[in-house]
Write a protein that holds these residues in place. Structure first.
Motif, PDB file in Angstrom:
ATOM      1  N   ASP A  78       0.806  -1.217   0.000  1.00 49.64           N
ATOM      2  CA  ASP A  78       0.000   0.000   0.000  1.00 49.64           C
ATOM      3  C   ASP A  78       0.841   1.270   0.000  1.00 49.64           C
ATOM      4  O   ASP A  78       0.333   2.359   0.303  1.00 49.64           O
ATOM      5  CB  ASP A  78      -0.933   0.018   1.213  1.00 49.64           C
ATOM      6  CG  ASP A  78      -1.951  -1.095   1.178  1.00 49.64           C
ATOM      7  OD1 ASP A  78      -2.423  -1.428   0.067  1.00 49.64           O
ATOM      8  OD2 ASP A  78      -2.268  -1.644   2.240  1.00 49.64           O
ATOM      9  N   SER A 254      -0.334  -2.723  14.750  1.00 46.80           N
ATOM     10  CA  SER A 254      -0.909  -3.635  13.757  1.00 46.80           C
ATOM     11  C   SER A 254      -0.133  -3.606  12.446  1.00 46.80           C
ATOM     12  O   SER A 254      -0.674  -3.872  11.382  1.00 46.80           O
ATOM     13  CB  SER A 254      -2.377  -3.272  13.513  1.00 46.80           C
ATOM     14  OG  SER A 254      -3.138  -3.523  14.674  1.00 46.80           O
ATOM     15  N   THR A 315      -7.202   4.955   9.232  1.00 44.20           N
ATOM     16  CA  THR A 315      -7.543   3.911   8.266  1.00 44.20           C
ATOM     17  C   THR A 315      -6.284   3.187   7.797  1.00 44.20           C
ATOM     18  O   THR A 315      -5.165   3.569   8.135  1.00 44.20           O
ATOM     19  CB  THR A 315      -8.295   4.506   7.063  1.00 44.20           C
ATOM     20  OG1 THR A 315      -7.483   5.529   6.463  1.00 44.20           O
ATOM     21  CG2 THR A 315      -9.612   5.121   7.505  1.00 44.20           C
ATOM     22  N   ASP A 316      -6.470   2.166   6.989  1.00 39.19           N
ATOM     23  CA  ASP A 316      -5.362   1.280   6.625  1.00 39.19           C
ATOM     24  C   ASP A 316      -4.271   1.947   5.805  1.00 39.19           C
ATOM     25  O   ASP A 316      -3.149   1.438   5.756  1.00 39.19           O
ATOM     26  CB  ASP A 316      -5.895   0.068   5.846  1.00 39.19           C
ATOM     27  CG  ASP A 316      -6.702  -0.869   6.718  1.00 39.19           C
ATOM     28  OD1 ASP A 316      -6.551  -0.788   7.951  1.00 39.19           O
ATOM     29  OD2 ASP A 316      -7.480  -1.666   6.165  1.00 39.19           O
ATOM     30  N   ASP A 317      -4.576   3.072   5.135  1.00 33.24           N
ATOM     31  CA  ASP A 317      -3.554   3.675   4.285  1.00 33.24           C
ATOM     32  C   ASP A 317      -2.816   4.830   4.968  1.00 33.24           C
ATOM     33  O   ASP A 317      -2.096   5.585   4.314  1.00 33.24           O
ATOM     34  CB  ASP A 317      -4.139   4.132   2.945  1.00 33.24           C
ATOM     35  CG  ASP A 317      -5.173   5.243   3.106  1.00 33.24           C
ATOM     36  OD1 ASP A 317      -5.570   5.523   4.245  1.00 33.24           O
ATOM     37  OD2 ASP A 317      -5.574   5.813   2.071  1.00 33.24           O
TER      38      ASP A 317
END
Length: 351
Positions: A78, A254, A315-317
């Motif tokens: 990512d 994480s 968020t994940d990015d």
């Protein structure tokens, strides 16, 4: 440590051959290495005559592109969406505040390892890069890089290095690693190689042999380099190694496994704390005013540049770091001291 030989040499691909451009980023490749270039402008006077004036315009490798190197310290899937807002901000900030080429863009490039990033900075094929503390410090010592910023992440300006073992392992102290297989992240990783090897030698009494610049045949253990912190953990999770060295963020955040997943797999055997978080470095081939402009672009960035392409925090990015501050080689002296204890010198960048 008497008789301890040269500690590191480059592993894997080096220079620009070890770099891969991020898909979707704009800009042409360049030869690198310059500060300003003379730009000519033509103006028309009230009498109809024209005059030609020259002005010093900032140049980044003479190609209208800022080449930004990204080290393989975290999973790369990512990276494009993570770094896109930061790259866009740097390009826009410089266009708005400095005399730069029209259409200046920032192109992200993923390095195959830390040494590829540092050598490319020294060659001028990269202008700016994010890298690890050890690689950055040695880049300065070898005149391949200059430290301009330190990053803040996971709640602090410092972080941890850990060595982990499986939960069912009978390894209880560093000396028990004799005869075992140990994973490390990268030869120039501070938390994934330098500190673990130093602790294994100084506290565990282990002979590290010619690692990591050799084949490890003289070491008391078998070393495997995974190419990244999460990769080191993955080898442990898969049962391919008896222990794994990595940054403490793999355990505590994480990044890779969740903390709960990590705890279900591994136990921390050893921990070093207080490591200075990773720097942002620039090529010594750039002029001082260009280096300052790049530094200022980072310092003046809004919080949103760390939130990834979706613009939303949490968020994940998101990028792993959320702030920067001015820094220099002095801020990484503790890392250099550990390297000196192990006999590491700038010859690690010699083939």
């Amino acid at each position: 440590m008497a008789g301890r030989r040269k500690f590191l040499k480059i592993a894997g691909a080096t220079g620009i051959a070890g770099l891969t451009g991020l898909a979707g980023c704009t800009g042409d490749g360049g030869d690198g290495g310059s500060g300003t270039t003379e730009a000519r402008t033509t103006t028309e006077t009230s009498g109809g005559d024209t005059t030609t004036e020259t002005s010093d315009q900032m140049s980044f490798g003479d190609d209208g592109t800022i080449d930004f190197g990204i080290s393989p310290s975290v999973p790369q899937s990512d990276l494009e969406v993570q770094y896109a807002p930061l790259e866009d901000h740097i390009g826009s900030y410089l266009q708005e505040n400095y005399d730069v080429p029209s259409g200046l863009s920032v192109e992200g490039t993923i390095g195959s390892n830390y040494s590829a990033i540092i050598q490319s900075l020294g060659q001028g094929t990269l202008d700016v890069a994010e890298t690890g503390p050890f690689a950055g410090a040695l880049g300065v010592m070898s005149d391949n890089a200059e430290i301009i910023l330190q990053r803040y992440g996971y709640g602090g300006w410092t972080y941890k290095s850990i060595i982990a073992v499986p939960n069912d392992s009978d390894i209880t102290e560093l000396s028990d690693l004799s005869g075992k297989t140990v994973a490390f992240s990268d030869t120039l990783s501070t938390s994934g190689a330098l500190y673990p090897l130093y602790s294994m030698s100084s506290e565990g009494g282990l002979d590290i042999g010619n690692l990591p610049d050799g084949n490890g045949s003289q070491a008391e253990f078998d070393a495997r380099f995974a190419g990244g912190h999460v990769g080191s953990y993955t080898l442990l999770e898969q049962g391919q190694v008896d222990a794994a060295a990595m940054g403490g963020f793999v355990r505590d955040t994480s990044t890779g496994p969740s903390p709960e997943e990590f705890d279900s797999v591994a136990t921390t055997l050893h921990e070093d704390s207080g490591l200075p978080r990773a720097p942002i470095v620039v090529s010594p081939e750039l002029s001082d005013d260009v280096k300052t402009a790049i530094q200022e672009a980072f310092l003046q960035g809004p919080d949103s540049i760390y939130h990834g392409a979706d613009g939303e925090e949490g968020t994940d990015d998101d990028l792993w770091f959320s702030d920067v501050r001015e820094a220099s080689q002095e801020d990484y002296q503790s890392v250099i001291d550990v390297a000196n204890e192990l006999g590491v010198g700038t010859e690690i960048f010699e083939e």
